[in-house]
Design a protein around this motif. Sequence first.
Motif, PDB file in Angstrom:
ATOM      1  N   THR A   1      -3.375   3.065   8.527  1.00  0.00           N
ATOM      2  CA  THR A   1      -3.672   4.380   9.098  1.00  0.00           C
ATOM      3  C   THR A   1      -2.919   4.679  10.385  1.00  0.00           C
ATOM      4  N   GLN A   2      -2.592   3.667  11.168  1.00  0.00           N
ATOM      5  CA  GLN A   2      -1.944   3.922  12.454  1.00  0.00           C
ATOM      6  C   GLN A   2      -0.416   3.793  12.367  1.00  0.00           C
ATOM      7  N   PRO A   3       0.140   2.591  12.316  1.00  0.00           N
ATOM      8  CA  PRO A   3       1.605   2.523  12.279  1.00  0.00           C
ATOM      9  C   PRO A   3       2.211   3.226  11.055  1.00  0.00           C
ATOM     10  N   MET A   4       1.534   3.102   9.894  1.00  0.00           N
ATOM     11  CA  MET A   4       2.078   3.714   8.684  1.00  0.00           C
ATOM     12  C   MET A   4       1.711   5.192   8.582  1.00  0.00           C
ATOM     13  N   GLY A   5       0.575   5.585   9.159  1.00  0.00           N
ATOM     14  CA  GLY A   5       0.193   6.995   9.203  1.00  0.00           C
ATOM     15  C   GLY A   5      -0.432   7.572   7.952  1.00  0.00           C
TER      16      GLY A   5
ATOM     17  N   PRO B   1       0.781  -1.234   0.000  1.00  0.00           N
ATOM     18  CA  PRO B   1       0.000   0.000   0.000  1.00  0.00           C
ATOM     19  C   PRO B   1       0.817   1.289   0.000  1.00  0.00           C
ATOM     20  N   ILE B   2       2.078   1.218   0.387  1.00  0.00           N
ATOM     21  CA  ILE B   2       2.878   2.442   0.386  1.00  0.00           C
ATOM     22  C   ILE B   2       3.848   2.487  -0.788  1.00  0.00           C
ATOM     23  N   GLY B   3       3.797   1.470  -1.639  1.00  0.00           N
ATOM     24  CA  GLY B   3       4.553   1.493  -2.886  1.00  0.00           C
ATOM     25  C   GLY B   3       6.063   1.397  -2.744  1.00  0.00           C
TER      26      GLY B   3
END
Length: 91
Positions: free
Chosen positions: A59-63, A21-23
């Motif tokens: 949403t939490q650890p990755m922000g 999800p963050i590529g």
Amino acid sequence: MVTLTEDLFAQINAVLAEWNPIGVPDGTAEDEYQSYVAVLVESWNRAQDVKPAMVWVYTQPMGYDVNPAFSRATRLFATQINQLLQAQEST
């Protein structure tokens, strides 16, 4: 209840690397999300669904903030992981 085996860990990690999800770059994704595999198995064991845990991870650890593209991809990959875990429960 599903027990996390080495084989199951590898299968879930492969799906998470594809989800990415963050590529992060190819080759890095295989390591990037490993710490979340146990979180997803715990989520499955509590609620028989990993999607809420995947949203939490994003949403939490990755922000990051949830967006439509994330939601579509996460639904697809959560389904794949749910199916892997459901199959493990049957064995």
